[in-house]
Design a protein around this motif. Structure first.
Motif, PDB file in Angstrom:
ATOM      1  N   ARG A 180      97.782-110.405 -15.677  1.00  0.00           N
ATOM      2  CA  ARG A 180      96.377-111.052 -15.495  1.00  0.00           C
ATOM      3  C   ARG A 180      96.326-112.426 -16.038  1.00  0.00           C
ATOM      4  NH1 ARG A 180      90.787-108.093 -17.768  1.00  0.00           N
ATOM      5  NH2 ARG A 180      89.408-109.753 -17.075  1.00  0.00           N
ATOM      6  N   VAL A 182      94.873-115.786 -17.749  1.00  0.00           N
ATOM      7  CA  VAL A 182      94.235-115.977 -19.099  1.00  0.00           C
ATOM      8  C   VAL A 182      94.241-117.685 -19.411  1.00  0.00           C
ATOM      9  CG1 VAL A 182      94.190-115.623 -21.524  1.00  0.00           C
ATOM     10  CG2 VAL A 182      94.711-113.870 -19.890  1.00  0.00           C
ATOM     11  N   THR A 206      89.218-114.925 -21.001  1.00  0.00           N
ATOM     12  CA  THR A 206      89.596-113.868 -19.949  1.00  0.00           C
ATOM     13  C   THR A 206      88.643-114.062 -18.796  1.00  0.00           C
ATOM     14  OG1 THR A 206      88.922-112.571 -21.622  1.00  0.00           O
ATOM     15  CG2 THR A 206      90.576-111.837 -20.446  1.00  0.00           C
TER      16      THR A 206
END
Length: 613
Positions: A180, A182, A206
């Protein structure tokens, strides 16, 4: 500005202009040469210790003290040299994991100079704070490590994956953790003053969508916003505050995207025991295609070819955010709501209201590089022919390559890859007037004010005779001008591989005539072969560094161990009306300037230092 003065030509392996001092540092093989930027006379030179491999990075620190960073990837060693001293300040060993790139951190006042090193395979980003004053090399430097940076600077890519706030107090890095994206915001320690404080993570931002695939990010000039945009396969721009608040998400093609998955769907594909079988499809009364082909058809419309954002550039004071897509359009977002207030593109058909200038053909060979020639006006209407589109290539020649704003924020130069020899200059004065009067004007006045930027000038460049490969777009830059103090016009300069450079003076100042501006080409009267491929202005705008691409990069190293790649550079100095001319190796008045009539350099001047004949 009335003319330009040009220096002799010099050999180099890399060149740069120091940002905060009137010096130029050039690297020729294994020797560093420090020169005065105003006269190009050598001040000091020294030989780098143990350089058996070609260099990977060569850069100057942006703040005081001004250090030079020299890095060799094959040797896994970086040297930090102080031009004010004869010797190295520090030596950095990057380790067995290797390092793909190195650069200087743009830290603010009060922070120590910091070298940035990107490890291979996106393992970590190491920050090496250097002592502000040191007489002996420091072999052991304790770095601050940022794990899993998503991108690293590369000559083949415009994405860097990091951005500093303009005051240098904070650093934003695009990271990849647990599949993911960031955004990590780090404090550079500049605010502690004097001692250069410690680096520390202050915020981890985030993204709203866990599947986001970001390509790059950029801090606004005012320091209040962070823009992060998606990769080539999507068209999404996120705008955050430094504290992590999501202000807006801009997706112009969201209506063409597939519908999101239903909230009632489960992760397992096995049907439930109590669920009823799905009803049979109902026959349609009209002969239409199924939903799946219809969705594919919608996503294949002409304006949208499945590609996303190619370039992003902040306007003056963070008022505008220009987003250039692979579709060839530039959408200008306003900080008031982060909606698109304008959309511009390079038109194929040019009609009235646009100033079109064409570079004179074969002007370098006809003038032998002497003097300044005006561009030829092109009658309207006129048509532009884009390059044939080849979507089978991984990076087709299409889309907005660069968006370059002028210092005042009124002008924006746009390069579209489909038109490699065309520079489009747009006038944003209407949006600037609207932004300045939005707080006091009424709604009726706002409706009367034109909101759309206008296409002011099209510059048609001749294809470079020195380039045999596929056509490449020119390199361009706006001059950091003294227009606000002396009433001079803003100047846009570019190079395209010729033995000279072009310039466009915007209307409104003493240099610009009428409302059209002035487009000219400046020759370089050098006897050797020289083709300018890159340019850079000094911080005060009083020197323009012109450099050719390195040749012989693939050749073997010489006896001294340095790379066989060599290039050539020279410096152009603007001459303003009423100023005295101070030329490297000579003097004179504006009448004897290179731009007015040309000047022949003596043999002593041409043989000084590393002069190229």
């Amino acid at each position: 500005m009335t003319s330009w003065e040009l220096s002799p030509l010099y050999r180099h392996s890399h060149t740069l202009v120091l940002a905060h001092s009137p010096h130029l540092v050039s690297l020729h093989r294994d020797r560093l040469v420090l020169r005065s930027l105003s006269t190009l006379s050598p001040i000091r030179s020294w030989t780098l210790p143990s350089l058996p491999h070609p260099l990977t990075s060569f850069a100057a620190s942006p703040n005081e003290p001004e250090y030079i960073l020299v890095y060799s990837a094959k040797q896994r060693t970086a040297w930090v040299v102080d031009p004010a001293k004869d010797g190295e300040v520090a030596r950095i060993e990057v380790g067995n994991e290797g390092c793909v790139a190195m650069a200087w951190a743009q830290t603010g006042e009060g922070a120590n100079p910091t070298a940035m090193a990107w490890a291979a395979h996106h393992l970590h980003l190491s920050l090496f704070p250097l002592p502000s004053s040191s007489r002996t090399p420091s072999p052991t430097l304790q770095p601050f490590r940022i794990l899993s940076p998503k991108h690293s600077p590369s000559p083949s890519s415009s994405s860097s994956g990091y951005s500093f706030r303009p005051d240098g107090r904070f650093l934003a890095v695009l990271e990849r953790h647990q599949a993911r994206d960031v955004i990590g915001v780090y404090s550079t320690g500049s605010s502690s003053g004097g001692g250069g404080g410690e680096w520390a993570l202050v915020k981890s931002i985030t993204l709203p969508d866990p599947t986001s695939d970001l390509a790059d990010l950029s801090w606004s000039p005012c320091g209040r916003y962070i823009a992060a945009w998606s990769s080539i396969t999507d068209y999404t721009v996120h705008v955050f505050t430094p504290t992590g608040t999501l202000l807006a998400t801009y997706t112009p093609y969201s209506s063409l995207s597939p519908p999101p998955a239903s909230s009632t769907s489960t992760s397992s594909s096995r049907p439930s025991a109590r669920s009823k079988p799905p009803p049979p499809p109902q026959p349609s009364t009209t002969p239409t295609t199924s939903a799946k082909p219809r969705t594919r058809l919608d996503r294949s419309t002409n304006p949208y070819v499945g590609l996303g954002i190619r370039s992003v550039s902040w306007g003056r004071d963070g008022e505008w955010l220009a987003v250039g897509g692979w579709d060839g359009n530039v959408r200008v977002l306003s900080r008031h709501g982060w909606e698109a207030v304008a959309e511009v593109a390079v038109p194929v058909r040019l009609s009235g209201g646009v100033n079109v200038w064409r570079e004179p053909p074969n002007w370098v060979s006809n003038t032998r590089g002497h003097g300044i020639l005006s561009y030829d006006p092109v009658p309207l209407p006129h048509s532009l022919t884009p390059l044939p589109l080849d979507l089978s290539r991984p990076n087709p020649r299409m889309g907005v390559e660069r968006i370059v704003w002028s210092e005042s924020g009124r002008w924006a130069a746009i390069l579209n890859a489909a038109f490699p020899n065309t520079i489009a200059v747009f006038d944003f004065s209407s949006l600037l007037a609207l932004a300045s009067s939005s707080s006091s004007s009424s709604a009726a006045d706002e409706e009367e004010t034109p909101r759309r930027p206008s296409l002011h000038t099209i510059l048609l460049l001749s294809p470079s005779t020195t380039t045999t490969s596929s056509p490449s777009s020119p390199s361009l830059a706006w001059q950091p001008s003294r227009a606000f103090s002396d009433g001079e016009s803003e100047v846009l300069c570019w190079v395209s591989g010729e033995k000279g450079f072009g310039m466009w003076r915007a209307p409104g100042g003493k240099g610009g005539k009428g409302e059209k501006g002035v487009a000219e080409c400046v020759g370089i009267p050098a006897r050797g072969d020289f083709s300018a491929h890159s340019l850079a202005f000094s911080a005060d705008g009083e020197a323009l560094l012109l450099s050719s691409s390195l040749s012989g990069a693939s050749s073997s190293t010489g006896s001294n161990g340095a790379s066989g790649a060599e290039g050539i550079f020279c410096v152009a100095y603007p001459v303003y009306e009423g100023d005295e001319v101070h030329v490297p190796g000579g003097g004179g008045t504006a009448d004897d300037s290179l731009g007015a009539g040309g000047r022949t350099w003596t043999e002593d001047e041409q043989e000084e230092g590393e002069t190229y004949l």
